[in-house]
Scaffold this motif. Structure first.
Motif, PDB file in Angstrom:
ATOM      1  N   VAL A  94       0.834  -1.205   0.000  1.00 28.94           N
ATOM      2  CA  VAL A  94       0.000   0.000   0.000  1.00 28.94           C
ATOM      3  C   VAL A  94       0.870   1.256   0.000  1.00 28.94           C
ATOM      4  N   THR A  95       1.939   1.262   0.781  1.00 30.93           N
ATOM      5  CA  THR A  95       2.843   2.415   0.836  1.00 30.93           C
ATOM      6  C   THR A  95       3.532   2.634  -0.508  1.00 30.93           C
ATOM      7  N   LEU A  96       3.930   1.572  -1.170  1.00 30.70           N
ATOM      8  CA  LEU A  96       4.557   1.702  -2.488  1.00 30.70           C
ATOM      9  C   LEU A  96       3.616   2.341  -3.505  1.00 30.70           C
ATOM     10  N   HIS A  97       2.318   2.210  -3.276  1.00 30.20           N
ATOM     11  CA  HIS A  97       1.313   2.802  -4.160  1.00 30.20           C
ATOM     12  C   HIS A  97       0.763   4.111  -3.596  1.00 30.20           C
ATOM     13  N   GLU A  98       1.499   4.691  -2.646  1.00 32.42           N
ATOM     14  CA  GLU A  98       1.166   5.987  -2.028  1.00 32.42           C
ATOM     15  C   GLU A  98      -0.189   5.970  -1.326  1.00 32.42           C
ATOM     16  N   GLY A  99      -0.507   4.831  -0.714  1.00 30.83           N
ATOM     17  CA  GLY A  99      -1.755   4.698   0.017  1.00 30.83           C
ATOM     18  C   GLY A  99      -1.542   4.722   1.519  1.00 30.83           C
ATOM     19  N   THR A 100      -2.602   4.456   2.244  1.00 25.24           N
ATOM     20  CA  THR A 100      -2.555   4.450   3.706  1.00 25.24           C
ATOM     21  C   THR A 100      -3.202   3.178   4.248  1.00 25.24           C
ATOM     22  N   VAL A 101      -2.755   2.761   5.428  1.00 23.80           N
ATOM     23  CA  VAL A 101      -3.332   1.617   6.140  1.00 23.80           C
ATOM     24  C   VAL A 101      -3.658   2.081   7.550  1.00 23.80           C
ATOM     25  N   ASP A 102      -4.893   1.792   7.998  1.00 25.53           N
ATOM     26  CA  ASP A 102      -5.312   2.128   9.354  1.00 25.53           C
ATOM     27  C   ASP A 102      -5.815   0.873  10.048  1.00 25.53           C
ATOM     28  N   LEU A 103      -5.517   0.757  11.318  1.00 21.40           N
ATOM     29  CA  LEU A 103      -5.989  -0.363  12.136  1.00 21.40           C
ATOM     30  C   LEU A 103      -6.887   0.166  13.234  1.00 21.40           C
ATOM     31  N   GLY A 104      -7.875  -0.616  13.606  1.00 21.21           N
ATOM     32  CA  GLY A 104      -8.746  -0.238  14.704  1.00 21.21           C
ATOM     33  C   GLY A 104      -9.278  -1.481  15.404  1.00 21.21           C
ATOM     34  N   ASN A 105      -9.640  -1.323  16.659  1.00 23.90           N
ATOM     35  CA  ASN A 105     -10.204  -2.422  17.438  1.00 23.90           C
ATOM     36  C   ASN A 105     -11.720  -2.427  17.307  1.00 23.90           C
ATOM     37  N   THR A 106     -12.283  -3.612  17.199  1.00 21.64           N
ATOM     38  CA  THR A 106     -13.730  -3.791  17.226  1.00 21.64           C
ATOM     39  C   THR A 106     -14.046  -4.870  18.254  1.00 21.64           C
ATOM     40  N   LYS A 107     -15.319  -5.095  18.519  1.00 24.29           N
ATOM     41  CA  LYS A 107     -15.702  -6.164  19.447  1.00 24.29           C
ATOM     42  C   LYS A 107     -15.260  -7.528  18.920  1.00 24.29           C
ATOM     43  N   GLU A 108     -15.278  -7.668  17.583  1.00 22.11           N
ATOM     44  CA  GLU A 108     -14.940  -8.948  16.964  1.00 22.11           C
ATOM     45  C   GLU A 108     -13.440  -9.161  16.803  1.00 22.11           C
ATOM     46  N   GLY A 109     -12.656  -8.112  16.864  1.00 19.98           N
ATOM     47  CA  GLY A 109     -11.206  -8.238  16.667  1.00 19.98           C
ATOM     48  C   GLY A 109     -10.602  -6.957  16.120  1.00 19.98           C
ATOM     49  N   VAL A 110      -9.819  -7.091  15.072  1.00 23.75           N
ATOM     50  CA  VAL A 110      -9.116  -5.940  14.499  1.00 23.75           C
ATOM     51  C   VAL A 110      -9.744  -5.582  13.159  1.00 23.75           C
ATOM     52  N   ARG A 111      -9.887  -4.279  12.910  1.00 24.94           N
ATOM     53  CA  ARG A 111     -10.371  -3.780  11.634  1.00 24.94           C
ATOM     54  C   ARG A 111      -9.184  -3.210  10.877  1.00 24.94           C
ATOM     55  N   VAL A 112      -9.004  -3.623   9.635  1.00 21.38           N
ATOM     56  CA  VAL A 112      -7.931  -3.112   8.776  1.00 21.38           C
ATOM     57  C   VAL A 112      -8.590  -2.370   7.627  1.00 21.38           C
ATOM     58  N   HIS A 113      -8.218  -1.114   7.446  1.00 24.05           N
ATOM     59  CA  HIS A 113      -8.763  -0.295   6.364  1.00 24.05           C
ATOM     60  C   HIS A 113      -7.594   0.264   5.577  1.00 24.05           C
ATOM     61  N   PHE A 114      -7.610   0.085   4.260  1.00 24.63           N
ATOM     62  CA  PHE A 114      -6.548   0.659   3.453  1.00 24.63           C
ATOM     63  C   PHE A 114      -7.138   1.373   2.248  1.00 24.63           C
ATOM     64  N   GLN A 115      -6.432   2.391   1.801  1.00 29.01           N
ATOM     65  CA  GLN A 115      -6.828   3.154   0.621  1.00 29.01           C
ATOM     66  C   GLN A 115      -5.626   3.294  -0.294  1.00 29.01           C
ATOM     67  N   ILE A 116      -5.867   3.102  -1.571  1.00 31.94           N
ATOM     68  CA  ILE A 116      -4.840   3.302  -2.588  1.00 31.94           C
ATOM     69  C   ILE A 116      -5.416   4.286  -3.594  1.00 31.94           C
TER      70      ILE A 116
END
Length: 59
Positions: A24-46
């Motif tokens: 994602v970084t090589l494509h000038e994007g971003t990655v965000d992590l967050g906690n949820t009741k079920e576990g971890v949320r991973v969100h990325f944008q390119i």
């Protein structure tokens, strides 16, 4: 979380998020992590490539 061979809850080592962040970084994007009741949320944008932004879509 983004380190090579970081240890997960089950004690296993992994590369998953490290590889995701690199790609994602090589494509000038971003990655965000967050906690949820079920576990971890991973969100990325390119961002869309400039060649696609300038191309007209024929329908």
């Amino acid at each position: 979380m983004f380190h090579q061979f970081s240890r997960g809850k089950q004690g296993k080592f992994g590369l998953g998020l490290f590889i995701v962040q690199r790609i994602v970084t090589l494509h000038e994007g971003t990655v965000d992590l967050g906690n949820t009741k079920e576990g971890v949320r991973v969100h990325f944008q390119i961002p869309q490539s400039k060649s696609l932004q300038n191309k007209k879509l024929d329908h």
